[in-house]
Write an enzyme that holds these catalytic residues in place. Structure first.
Site, PDB file in Angstrom:
ATOM      1  N   CYS A  52       0.847  -1.201   0.000  1.00  0.00           N
ATOM      2  CA  CYS A  52       0.000   0.000   0.000  1.00  0.00           C
ATOM      3  C   CYS A  52       0.876   1.242   0.000  1.00  0.00           C
ATOM      4  O   CYS A  52       1.299   1.688  -1.054  1.00  0.00           O
ATOM      5  CB  CYS A  52      -0.997  -0.011   1.161  1.00  0.00           C
ATOM      6  N   SER A  53       1.186   1.779   1.165  1.00  0.00           N
ATOM      7  CA  SER A  53       1.975   3.010   1.199  1.00  0.00           C
ATOM      8  C   SER A  53       2.603   3.203   2.563  1.00  0.00           C
ATOM      9  O   SER A  53       2.720   4.326   3.030  1.00  0.00           O
ATOM     10  CB  SER A  53       1.082   4.200   0.849  1.00  0.00           C
ATOM     11  N   CYS A  54       3.019   2.116   3.213  1.00  0.00           N
ATOM     12  CA  CYS A  54       3.659   2.225   4.512  1.00  0.00           C
ATOM     13  C   CYS A  54       4.899   3.105   4.361  1.00  0.00           C
ATOM     14  O   CYS A  54       5.652   2.968   3.397  1.00  0.00           O
ATOM     15  CB  CYS A  54       4.042   0.842   5.037  1.00  0.00           C
TER      16      CYS A  54
END
Lengths: 206, 107
Positions: A113-115
């Site tokens: 995702c976008s950690c």
């Protein structure tokens, strides 16, 4: 698209987009149930829209360059060393630092995702969250780096690190030559966000 | 290259982000639970940009809330319709509130 409703006596009435209406609906539900506190929401927005950003990470990098003891502390327990500067993750995630140099270049992605290490870099830029970067950083890192204007010597090893909800990475870029006389604050001013993700390098006078 | 990039392009994006963080901090779900749900939503997107990204975020948030029993789909749909109606019943320039449609807010 929803047709404008003229049945009311308000010719210039408003229209909410679907995500706007849905977000307000969720807020209504969650606040009513006592699951979220409106003040906490405002505080979180204020923090991430204004207060935290790459300037935090830049201070960590500059100190790591100047202070060998701090660099050691970062190596041993990055989460605590970074917290000692007042930068703490909200999700209690574990921080790790990746050192560029000695023929190794590190670069960070979150393929799921976008950690991202919010405490030190703020919220991720749009490109970090984009499907092409998430897919290509692992498959063709050198090509991606070239698009960021980073060309590395052939023999430099590129290591790509996939962030997760539990582990977030901060790249410590190489200190540029000719900066021996600069103090921490002056060094921090040279450190770019991208250099701490590994899609940039730190340069003097860039 | 220190361009100040705003993380949110619309207030609702900031709002849904903050609600998610607040619920996580309150212990409603772990961040791993969140990342899995959000990642699953993002798999369906090919486009980039904050609008697409936060639309996926919003879908994932609703899903987590419903699956974990914090809200029902029906509540979400009803209140969403109420907010649409409230907006249409509110003259331009005035703040939109659910009172505009006499909503009982008995979600």
């Amino acid at each position: 698209m929803r047709m404008h409703d003229h049945s009311h006596d308000h010719p210039h009435a408003n229209e909410l987009s679907d995500p706007e209406a849905r977000t307000r609906a969720l807020e209504t539900i969650l606040v009513q149930k006592g699951l979220v506190d409106p003040e906490a929401i405002d505080e979180i927005i204020e923090t991430y829209a204004k207060r935290v950003g790459p300037q935090n990470g830049a201070q960590v990098v500059a100190r790591a360059w100047c202070d060998p003891q701090f660099a050691d502390a970062l190596r041993q327990d990055a989460t605590s060393a970074i917290a000692s500067m007042g930068f703490q993750g909200r999700q209690a995630e574990h921080m790790e630092v990746l050192w560029n140099g000695d023929g190794v270049h590190n670069m960070v992605v979150c393929t799921l995702c976008s950690c991202y290490p919010w405490a030190v870099l703020g919220l991720p830029p749009v490109w970090y969250k984009s499907p092409p970067y998430r897919a290509r950083a692992v498959a063709e890192p050198r090509k991606v780096l070239a698009e960021f204007g980073v060309t590395l010597p052939k023999k430099t090893k590129v290591r790509v690190w996939d962030s997760t909800a539990e582990v977030r990475y901060l790249v410590i870029p190489e200190r540029p030559p000719g900066t021996e006389g600069l103090d921490e604050a002056a060094l921090a001013a040279l450190v770019t966000r991208d250099s701490m993700i590994g899609t940039g390098i730190v340069e003097v006078g860039s | 290259m220190r361009e100040p990039e705003t993380p949110f392009e619309a207030p609702w994006q900031a709002q849904v982000f903050a609600m998610t963080v607040a619920m996580n901090e309150a212990g409603a779900f772990t961040w791993t639970r969140w990342a899995d749900a959000f990642g699953a939503e993002l798999q369906n997107d090919k486009a980039s940009g904050n609008a697409v990204y936060y639309a996926a975020w919003l879908r994932a948030f609703v899903r987590v809330l419903v699956e974990d029993g914090h809200a029902t789909s029906q509540e979400v749909e009803t209140l969403t319709a109420d907010w649409h109606a409230a907006a249409r019943a509110t003259p331009h320039g005035q703040p939109i509130t659910l009172a505009a449609v006499g909503c009982s807010q008995n979600a």
